[in-house]
Design an enzyme around this catalytic site. Sequence first.
Site, PDB file in Angstrom:
ATOM      1  N   GLU A  80     -69.718  35.921   3.920  1.00  0.00           N
ATOM      2  CA  GLU A  80     -69.430  36.713   2.585  1.00  0.00           C
ATOM      3  C   GLU A  80     -69.151  38.035   2.755  1.00  0.00           C
ATOM      4  OE1 GLU A  80     -72.062  38.713  -1.008  1.00  0.00           O
ATOM      5  OE2 GLU A  80     -72.648  36.704  -0.268  1.00  0.00           O
TER       6      GLU A  80
ATOM      7  N   GLU B 261     -69.809  46.444  -4.124  1.00  0.00           N
ATOM      8  CA  GLU B 261     -71.189  45.958  -4.953  1.00  0.00           C
ATOM      9  C   GLU B 261     -71.726  47.123  -5.331  1.00  0.00           C
ATOM     10  OE1 GLU B 261     -74.123  42.409  -4.022  1.00  0.00           O
ATOM     11  OE2 GLU B 261     -73.286  43.677  -2.444  1.00  0.00           O
TER      12      GLU B 261
END
Length: 208
Positions: A85, A90
Amino acid sequence: LQYYVPAVYETDTVAYLDGGILHIKALIPDKPVEGYNYLSARMNTTQSWKYGYFEARMKLPEGVGTWPAFWMLPEDFKNWPLDGEIDIMEHVGSHPDSIHISAHTERYNHSIGTQQTSITVIDRAQDDFHVYGLEWTPQEIKGYIDGVLRFRFQNDGTGNKETWPFDVPFYVKLNQAVGGGMGGTKGVDNTCYPAIFQIDYVRVYQKN
């Protein structure tokens, strides 16, 4: 804590264009949906890419419990974290000035405390648009914020998928979660909803 729905669920709109800007809205519906008290959207590209430069100009939502992300998962995804990933951006509303860039693999991930992450502090990061970019080559992954290098993860060259699964096509994803293991560390402030994640553009570049 959110339930992802298409752009419109009954009378609630969670994803729309306004003035050329994509809005992903997390909201509290009039009544729970499938047992969930929040609605939001998660968008996935239909095309995947192997290597390239990925960039988005975005403005982050405000409020404790918000968790927007600009990230990538492999096209042939079966197992996390073995398949890998990449988190280009984020952010969690409980730490409004912190931006996370990460690469997750079987050997390096937060569940075993070996995560490869950079946390960049940007004063009042939610007040304006910023450009978040990722350069991905066979040798390394590099993350940028407003053109400044903030993260670097290198291929160890061993050919071991547990340390470098980043040699297959990946999809690009945009979503706004609510609460959760990262976004909900300080709970959820319902007064901030609806919370809006704004995306001016997403661009993908590849060398010939």
